[in-house]
Design a protein around this motif. Structure first.
Motif, PDB file in Angstrom:
ATOM      1  N   GLY A  71       6.985  -1.345 -10.961  1.00 49.35           N
ATOM      2  CA  GLY A  71       5.685  -0.702 -10.783  1.00 49.35           C
ATOM      3  C   GLY A  71       5.166  -0.836  -9.367  1.00 49.35           C
TER       4      GLY A  71
ATOM      5  N   THR B  15       6.721   1.679  -7.216  1.00 56.29           N
ATOM      6  CA  THR B  15       6.163   2.989  -7.554  1.00 56.29           C
ATOM      7  C   THR B  15       4.830   3.224  -6.859  1.00 56.29           C
ATOM      8  OG1 THR B  15       7.232   2.914  -9.720  1.00 56.29           O
ATOM      9  CG2 THR B  15       5.457   4.499  -9.441  1.00 56.29           C
ATOM     10  N   ILE B  16       3.953   2.233  -6.906  1.00 57.67           N
ATOM     11  CA  ILE B  16       2.629   2.440  -6.312  1.00 57.67           C
ATOM     12  C   ILE B  16       2.691   2.413  -4.783  1.00 57.67           C
ATOM     13  CG2 ILE B  16       1.418   1.580  -8.321  1.00 57.67           C
ATOM     14  CD1 ILE B  16       1.353  -0.617  -5.309  1.00 57.67           C
TER      15      ILE B  16
ATOM     16  N   SER C  74      -3.708  10.195 -11.658  1.00 56.63           N
ATOM     17  CA  SER C  74      -2.738   9.102 -11.799  1.00 56.63           C
ATOM     18  C   SER C  74      -3.256   7.992 -12.701  1.00 56.63           C
ATOM     19  CB  SER C  74      -2.391   8.529 -10.413  1.00 56.63           C
ATOM     20  OG  SER C  74      -1.869   9.517  -9.564  1.00 56.63           O
TER      21      SER C  74
ATOM     22  N   ILE D  40      -2.073   6.146 -16.792  1.00 59.96           N
ATOM     23  CA  ILE D  40      -1.839   4.695 -16.744  1.00 59.96           C
ATOM     24  C   ILE D  40      -2.708   3.984 -17.776  1.00 59.96           C
ATOM     25  CG2 ILE D  40      -2.106   2.636 -15.316  1.00 59.96           C
ATOM     26  CD1 ILE D  40      -1.347   4.329 -12.898  1.00 59.96           C
TER      27      ILE D  40
ATOM     28  N   GLN E 164       0.537  -0.706 -11.747  1.00 53.46           N
ATOM     29  CA  GLN E 164       0.275   0.657 -11.305  1.00 53.46           C
ATOM     30  C   GLN E 164      -1.220   0.921 -11.198  1.00 53.46           C
ATOM     31  OE1 GLN E 164       2.465   3.110 -14.087  1.00 53.46           O
ATOM     32  NE2 GLN E 164       4.213   3.229 -12.723  1.00 53.46           N
TER      33      GLN E 164
ATOM     34  N   VAL F  49      -2.816   1.875  -7.594  1.00 53.37           N
ATOM     35  CA  VAL F  49      -3.439   3.178  -7.334  1.00 53.37           C
ATOM     36  C   VAL F  49      -4.818   2.996  -6.710  1.00 53.37           C
ATOM     37  CG1 VAL F  49      -4.455   5.195  -8.463  1.00 53.37           C
ATOM     38  CG2 VAL F  49      -2.149   4.472  -9.061  1.00 53.37           C
TER      39      VAL F  49
END
Length: 426
Positions: A232, A235-236, A288, A292, A315, A319
């Protein structure tokens, strides 16, 4: 002639004492949606540096003092999972801890309940247990709680356990660090090739900011760090880079050939770019965050899957941090770096000189005269005291946000009113 009707609007216009039209005043949401440049971000970058510095300081202090709560995949150990619902009633955390201590003669590292309702499970984490100890613990838990299996009947198969050695945990840690390093190198190469050196430096500093703050939040709150957390996090970081590139792309568009104009400084053009991408950043973040949050709800309250929870937590934090950094850290840092170059310093000096009363050069005056000439072959002159409507900004005075540029006041033949042009032949 009918009187002009005035209708209420989100936009109002003021007039100065001289009668010239000043910048229109817009409502907050109108300015946010249209991106007129009315929000001063770059001009207050010292404030955002201070806020960001405090956040980073708290994050680093928490990492150094509290450290992290690593999962068994990193530290090694044994995890035992059991359904909460049982024939002898629902299992409670204190009851499970008592059974563990009475059976093995030592306390577990942690006992938590994950999920809710019929899908809730109790997860026990301890140091690595031998096969005999794990079997003995499963038997004791079944005798005490009679956990229900998939068919709704008590079953010892409903209790599961998994063990990870410390060696395997070390290998997982090394691979996570290698993956993070490769990502940062590739991101730096892309930004450096696609844009410029200063943007690459600012973007990489922003990624490190996001990394430190996200890690600090995990340390401060005590979230467990698992392999899903690392996935994660990568990803972020990609999301943060994407949001930063969007802003930088608009900055590049606004500042292209900036040295040939004297209407705005580099900082003011960058501030306008941030305003123009506000809504895009906010919309992207909201889009986003919603899935989540949905993932967290499904993982915790419906499925009770801890892995999904770990993935969703990092995440969500990332974000929020990434949206803040792309707006209030990345672009201000870029402007600070660029203002150290001779090109930007010289341009700022020219813009400030132009805004001083009577500070126009001959070339600038000629350019204004050419711009105001609409075909009339009579000579036009520019008043020395006439300047565009301005408002206080990040460097000196800036053009009023959202307002059209004001033309200089002109004087023609004797008898003509100052500041107004009369068509020929009338």
């Amino acid at each position: 002639m009918a009187a002009r009707k005035h209708t209420p609007d989100a936009v109002t216009t003021e007039r100065t004492a001289a009668g010239t039209e000043a910048a229109p005043k817009h409502g907050f949401f109108v300015r946010l949606y249209t991106g007129t440049g009315a929000f001063e971000v770059i001009g207050r970058r010292k404030l955002w540096y201070a806020v960001s510095g405090v956040i980073v300081a708290v994050a680093i202090a928490s990492i150094l003092i509290r450290g992290f709560t690593f999962g068994i995949d990193f530290e090694g150990g044994t995890k035992v999972s059991m359904p909460v619902a049982g024939a002898n009633g629902n299992a409670e955390v204190t009851q499970v801890e008592t059974v563990f201590s009475d059976t093995l003669g030592k306390a577990p590292e942690s006992v938590v309940t994950v999920g809710s309702g019929d899908s809730a499970t109790v997860q026990i984490r301890s140091e690595t247990l031998s096969n005999e100890e794990a079997a003995e613990l499963r038997t004791a838990l079944f005798d005490r709680f009679q956990p229900l299996g998939e068919n709704g009947q008590p079953s010892e198969q409903a209790i599961s356990d998994s063990a990870v050695s410390e060696t395997w945990g070390g290998q997982i840690t090394d691979k996570a660090l290698i993956a993070l390093g490769v990502f940062l190198v590739l991101a730096a190469l892309y930004i450096g090739v696609r844009y410029e050196l200063w943007m690459a430096i600012a973007a990489m500093a922003t990624l490190f900011f996001d990394l430190i703050v996200t890690a600090g939040v995990y340390s401060l709150v005590g979230f467990e760090v698992s392999p899903a957390t690392v996935i994660g996090l990568l990803t972020i970081l990609g999301f943060s880079l994407y949001d930063t590139v969007i802003v930088f792309d608009k900055v590049e568009e606004n500042t292209h050939g900036f040295e040939h104009t004297t209407r705005r400084t580099f900082a003011e053009q960058a501030n306008l770019a941030v305003n123009q991408t506000f809504m895009r950043s906010i919309n992207t973040s909201l889009i986003s965050v919603l899935p989540i949050i949905a993932l967290m709800v499904i993982a915790v309250w419906l499925l009770g899957v801890g892995t999904l929870m770990d993935l969703a937590l990092v995440q969500l934090v990332g974000v929020i941090v990434g949206t803040y950094s792309s707006i209030f850290f990345a672009t201000p840092l870029l402007v600070t770096l660029r203002e150290r170059t001779q090109l930007v310093r010289d341009h700022n000096r020219r813009v400030l000189n132009r805004r001083k009363p009577g500070g126009r050069s001959a070339a600038t005056t000629a350019a204004v005269e050419a711009d105001t000439d609409d075909g009339d072959d009579e000579p036009q002159t520019v008043s020395a005291s006439s300047t565009p409507a301005v408002a206080t900004g990040s460097v000196g005075t800036t053009p009023a946000p959202g307002a059209k540029p004001s033309r200089p006041t002109t004087t023609g033949r004797p008898g003509r009113p100052t500041g107004k042009r009369t068509p020929r032949g009338r």
